[in-house]
Motif scaffolding. Structure first.
Motif, PDB file in Angstrom:
ATOM      1  N   ALA A 261       5.265  22.681 -18.125  1.00  0.00           N
ATOM      2  CA  ALA A 261       6.133  22.827 -19.289  1.00  0.00           C
ATOM      3  C   ALA A 261       5.322  23.218 -20.524  1.00  0.00           C
ATOM      4  O   ALA A 261       5.790  23.993 -21.370  1.00  0.00           O
ATOM      5  CB  ALA A 261       6.886  21.525 -19.553  1.00  0.00           C
ATOM      6  N   ASN A 262       4.101  22.708 -20.632  1.00  0.00           N
ATOM      7  CA  ASN A 262       3.261  22.992 -21.800  1.00  0.00           C
ATOM      8  C   ASN A 262       2.301  24.152 -21.566  1.00  0.00           C
ATOM      9  O   ASN A 262       1.425  24.402 -22.392  1.00  0.00           O
ATOM     10  CB  ASN A 262       2.454  21.749 -22.194  1.00  0.00           C
ATOM     11  N   SER A 263       2.457  24.842 -20.460  1.00  0.00           N
ATOM     12  CA  SER A 263       1.553  25.930 -20.103  1.00  0.00           C
ATOM     13  C   SER A 263       1.661  27.068 -21.102  1.00  0.00           C
ATOM     14  O   SER A 263       2.713  27.334 -21.670  1.00  0.00           O
ATOM     15  CB  SER A 263       1.895  26.445 -18.705  1.00  0.00           C
ATOM     16  N   LYS A 264       0.544  27.763 -21.317  1.00  0.00           N
ATOM     17  CA  LYS A 264       0.532  28.895 -22.245  1.00  0.00           C
ATOM     18  C   LYS A 264       0.844  30.200 -21.528  1.00  0.00           C
ATOM     19  O   LYS A 264       0.811  31.253 -22.132  1.00  0.00           O
ATOM     20  CB  LYS A 264      -0.822  28.974 -22.935  1.00  0.00           C
ATOM     21  N   LYS A 265       1.111  30.127 -20.224  1.00  0.00           N
ATOM     22  CA  LYS A 265       1.459  31.338 -19.486  1.00  0.00           C
ATOM     23  C   LYS A 265       2.792  31.854 -20.005  1.00  0.00           C
ATOM     24  O   LYS A 265       3.690  31.095 -20.328  1.00  0.00           O
ATOM     25  CB  LYS A 265       1.574  31.057 -17.993  1.00  0.00           C
ATOM     26  N   GLY A 266       2.898  33.146 -20.069  1.00  0.00           N
ATOM     27  CA  GLY A 266       4.146  33.747 -20.498  1.00  0.00           C
ATOM     28  C   GLY A 266       4.223  33.951 -21.998  1.00  0.00           C
ATOM     29  O   GLY A 266       5.188  34.517 -22.482  1.00  0.00           O
ATOM     30  N   LYS A 267       3.239  33.505 -22.755  1.00  0.00           N
ATOM     31  CA  LYS A 267       3.263  33.742 -24.191  1.00  0.00           C
ATOM     32  C   LYS A 267       2.921  35.199 -24.444  1.00  0.00           C
ATOM     33  O   LYS A 267       2.234  35.845 -23.665  1.00  0.00           O
ATOM     34  CB  LYS A 267       2.239  32.855 -24.905  1.00  0.00           C
ATOM     35  N   SER A 268       3.352  35.683 -25.576  1.00  0.00           N
ATOM     36  CA  SER A 268       3.076  37.078 -25.910  1.00  0.00           C
ATOM     37  C   SER A 268       1.626  37.220 -26.375  1.00  0.00           C
ATOM     38  O   SER A 268       0.971  36.244 -26.740  1.00  0.00           O
ATOM     39  CB  SER A 268       4.022  37.542 -27.018  1.00  0.00           C
TER      40      SER A 268
ATOM     41  N   VAL B 294       0.846  -1.197   0.000  1.00  0.00           N
ATOM     42  CA  VAL B 294       0.000   0.000   0.000  1.00  0.00           C
ATOM     43  C   VAL B 294       0.878   1.242   0.000  1.00  0.00           C
ATOM     44  O   VAL B 294       0.632   2.199  -0.755  1.00  0.00           O
ATOM     45  CB  VAL B 294      -0.968  -0.008   1.206  1.00  0.00           C
ATOM     46  N   GLU B 295       1.898   1.255   0.824  1.00  0.00           N
ATOM     47  CA  GLU B 295       2.814   2.396   0.904  1.00  0.00           C
ATOM     48  C   GLU B 295       3.542   2.598  -0.425  1.00  0.00           C
ATOM     49  O   GLU B 295       3.692   3.728  -0.902  1.00  0.00           O
ATOM     50  CB  GLU B 295       3.832   2.166   2.038  1.00  0.00           C
ATOM     51  N   LYS B 296       3.943   1.490  -1.052  1.00  0.00           N
ATOM     52  CA  LYS B 296       4.648   1.544  -2.337  1.00  0.00           C
ATOM     53  C   LYS B 296       3.744   2.132  -3.427  1.00  0.00           C
ATOM     54  O   LYS B 296       4.175   2.982  -4.210  1.00  0.00           O
ATOM     55  CB  LYS B 296       5.088   0.125  -2.722  1.00  0.00           C
ATOM     56  N   ARG B 297       2.477   1.700  -3.457  1.00  0.00           N
ATOM     57  CA  ARG B 297       1.520   2.210  -4.439  1.00  0.00           C
ATOM     58  C   ARG B 297       1.250   3.700  -4.216  1.00  0.00           C
ATOM     59  O   ARG B 297       1.119   4.473  -5.162  1.00  0.00           O
ATOM     60  CB  ARG B 297       0.211   1.430  -4.370  1.00  0.00           C
ATOM     61  N   LYS B 298       1.160   4.083  -2.958  1.00  0.00           N
ATOM     62  CA  LYS B 298       0.910   5.472  -2.607  1.00  0.00           C
ATOM     63  C   LYS B 298       2.048   6.360  -3.123  1.00  0.00           C
ATOM     64  O   LYS B 298       1.817   7.419  -3.711  1.00  0.00           O
ATOM     65  CB  LYS B 298       0.757   5.590  -1.094  1.00  0.00           C
ATOM     66  N   LEU B 299       3.278   5.923  -2.913  1.00  0.00           N
ATOM     67  CA  LEU B 299       4.433   6.675  -3.383  1.00  0.00           C
ATOM     68  C   LEU B 299       4.453   6.747  -4.915  1.00  0.00           C
ATOM     69  O   LEU B 299       4.811   7.788  -5.491  1.00  0.00           O
ATOM     70  CB  LEU B 299       5.736   6.048  -2.862  1.00  0.00           C
ATOM     71  N   GLN B 300       4.066   5.652  -5.579  1.00  0.00           N
ATOM     72  CA  GLN B 300       4.029   5.623  -7.045  1.00  0.00           C
ATOM     73  C   GLN B 300       3.010   6.629  -7.584  1.00  0.00           C
ATOM     74  O   GLN B 300       3.281   7.356  -8.531  1.00  0.00           O
ATOM     75  CB  GLN B 300       3.687   4.195  -7.525  1.00  0.00           C
ATOM     76  N   LYS B 301       1.836   6.693  -6.946  1.00  0.00           N
ATOM     77  CA  LYS B 301       0.803   7.640  -7.366  1.00  0.00           C
ATOM     78  C   LYS B 301       1.274   9.076  -7.191  1.00  0.00           C
ATOM     79  O   LYS B 301       1.028   9.937  -8.029  1.00  0.00           O
ATOM     80  CB  LYS B 301      -0.491   7.421  -6.577  1.00  0.00           C
ATOM     81  N   GLN B 302       1.952   9.350  -6.060  1.00  0.00           N
ATOM     82  CA  GLN B 302       2.476  10.703  -5.817  1.00  0.00           C
ATOM     83  C   GLN B 302       3.490  11.078  -6.893  1.00  0.00           C
ATOM     84  O   GLN B 302       3.507  12.212  -7.377  1.00  0.00           O
ATOM     85  CB  GLN B 302       3.114  10.785  -4.427  1.00  0.00           C
ATOM     86  N   LYS B 303       4.322  10.121  -7.251  1.00  0.00           N
ATOM     87  CA  LYS B 303       5.348  10.361  -8.264  1.00  0.00           C
ATOM     88  C   LYS B 303       4.696  10.668  -9.616  1.00  0.00           C
ATOM     89  O   LYS B 303       5.082  11.615 -10.310  1.00  0.00           O
ATOM     90  CB  LYS B 303       6.252   9.137  -8.378  1.00  0.00           C
ATOM     91  N   GLU B 304       3.663   9.878  -9.994  1.00  0.00           N
ATOM     92  CA  GLU B 304       2.950  10.104 -11.258  1.00  0.00           C
ATOM     93  C   GLU B 304       2.273  11.470 -11.266  1.00  0.00           C
ATOM     94  O   GLU B 304       2.290  12.186 -12.269  1.00  0.00           O
ATOM     95  CB  GLU B 304       1.915   9.001 -11.487  1.00  0.00           C
ATOM     96  N   LYS B 305       1.675  11.837 -10.141  1.00  0.00           N
ATOM     97  CA  LYS B 305       0.996  13.118 -10.026  1.00  0.00           C
ATOM     98  C   LYS B 305       1.993  14.268 -10.213  1.00  0.00           C
ATOM     99  O   LYS B 305       1.697  15.250 -10.897  1.00  0.00           O
ATOM    100  CB  LYS B 305       0.316  13.203  -8.660  1.00  0.00           C
ATOM    101  N   GLN B 306       3.169  14.139  -9.607  1.00  0.00           N
ATOM    102  CA  GLN B 306       4.206  15.169  -9.721  1.00  0.00           C
ATOM    103  C   GLN B 306       4.681  15.296 -11.170  1.00  0.00           C
ATOM    104  O   GLN B 306       4.861  16.405 -11.679  1.00  0.00           O
ATOM    105  CB  GLN B 306       5.389  14.833  -8.784  1.00  0.00           C
ATOM    106  N   GLU B 307       4.829  14.153 -11.861  1.00  0.00           N
ATOM    107  CA  GLU B 307       5.280  14.176 -13.255  1.00  0.00           C
ATOM    108  C   GLU B 307       4.238  14.872 -14.145  1.00  0.00           C
ATOM    109  O   GLU B 307       4.582  15.666 -15.024  1.00  0.00           O
ATOM    110  CB  GLU B 307       5.519  12.746 -13.762  1.00  0.00           C
ATOM    111  N   LYS B 308       2.948  14.583 -13.916  1.00  0.00           N
ATOM    112  CA  LYS B 308       1.883  15.228 -14.695  1.00  0.00           C
ATOM    113  C   LYS B 308       1.881  16.731 -14.456  1.00  0.00           C
ATOM    114  O   LYS B 308       1.688  17.521 -15.377  1.00  0.00           O
ATOM    115  CB  LYS B 308       0.523  14.638 -14.327  1.00  0.00           C
ATOM    116  N   LYS B 309       2.114  17.127 -13.200  1.00  0.00           N
ATOM    117  CA  LYS B 309       2.137  18.543 -12.862  1.00  0.00           C
ATOM    118  C   LYS B 309       3.268  19.255 -13.601  1.00  0.00           C
ATOM    119  O   LYS B 309       3.082  20.335 -14.168  1.00  0.00           O
ATOM    120  CB  LYS B 309       2.297  18.708 -11.356  1.00  0.00           C
ATOM    121  N   GLU B 310       4.457  18.619 -13.604  1.00  0.00           N
ATOM    122  CA  GLU B 310       5.609  19.209 -14.285  1.00  0.00           C
ATOM    123  C   GLU B 310       5.359  19.306 -15.788  1.00  0.00           C
ATOM    124  O   GLU B 310       5.734  20.296 -16.432  1.00  0.00           O
ATOM    125  CB  GLU B 310       6.861  18.390 -13.996  1.00  0.00           C
TER     126      GLU B 310
END
Length: 157
Positions: A39-46, A19-35
């Motif tokens: 990276a693909n955000s449209k903020k900062g475009k002219s 359970v702990e291992k799965r929880k850590l895996q989900k957190q890692k996936e969530k962090q990767e999606k956030k990053e």
């Protein structure tokens, strides 16, 4: 402690670790999606990158319109709302037609309009004279719940 209680304790520990291992895996996936989203955000475009234009055909495009093709429009030429009906000859309210079907026991039938070839429902309450199939009649049309209804139906003499 007997052997069975030791085994059940190990199983609990394994499932807790899983359970702990799965929880850590989900957190890692969530962090990767956030990053990835950042990276693909449209903020900062002219402003120019975010602009959309409409071409002369009304299609959305990313290229600005050619100033040489600009058209001048008078405000009076812009129509807002529904255009008024042109005053023409008034449409005759009284139509002529032929009874194509009439069921006296049920009290309804259909009349085929001579001009439009449209089949129009007629109820026995809309009859002024008694009609049969193939009778030539004059009638008026009113809109009912389910469409046009023939009313004030008279035999042609």
């Amino acid at each position: 402690m007997n052997k069975s209680s030791e085994n059940s304790g190990k199983k609990e520990n394994l499932s807790k670790k899983e359970v702990e291992k799965r929880k850590l895996q989900k957190q890692k996936e969530k962090q990767e999606k956030k990053e990835e989203r950042q990276a693909n955000s449209k903020k900062g475009k002219s402003l120019e990158d975010m602009m959309a234009y409409i071409d002369e055909d009304g299609n959305i495009t990313s290229t600005p319109p050619d100033p040489s093709r600009k058209k001048e429009v008078n405000l009076e030429d812009i129509q807002i709302g529904v255009a008024r009906q042109a005053e023409g000859e008034p449409v005759s309210l009284i139509r002529t037609g032929t009874v194509t079907f009439f069921n006296e026991s049920k009290g309804y039938g259909f009349i085929k309009d001579q001009r439009t070839q449209e089949s129009i429902f007629v109820h026995i309450n809309g009859l002024l004279d008694r009609v049969r199939e193939n009778s030539k009649v004059t009638f008026e049309v009113e809109m009912g719940h389910k469409g046009p209804n023939a009313v004030r139906v008279k035999l042609v003499k």
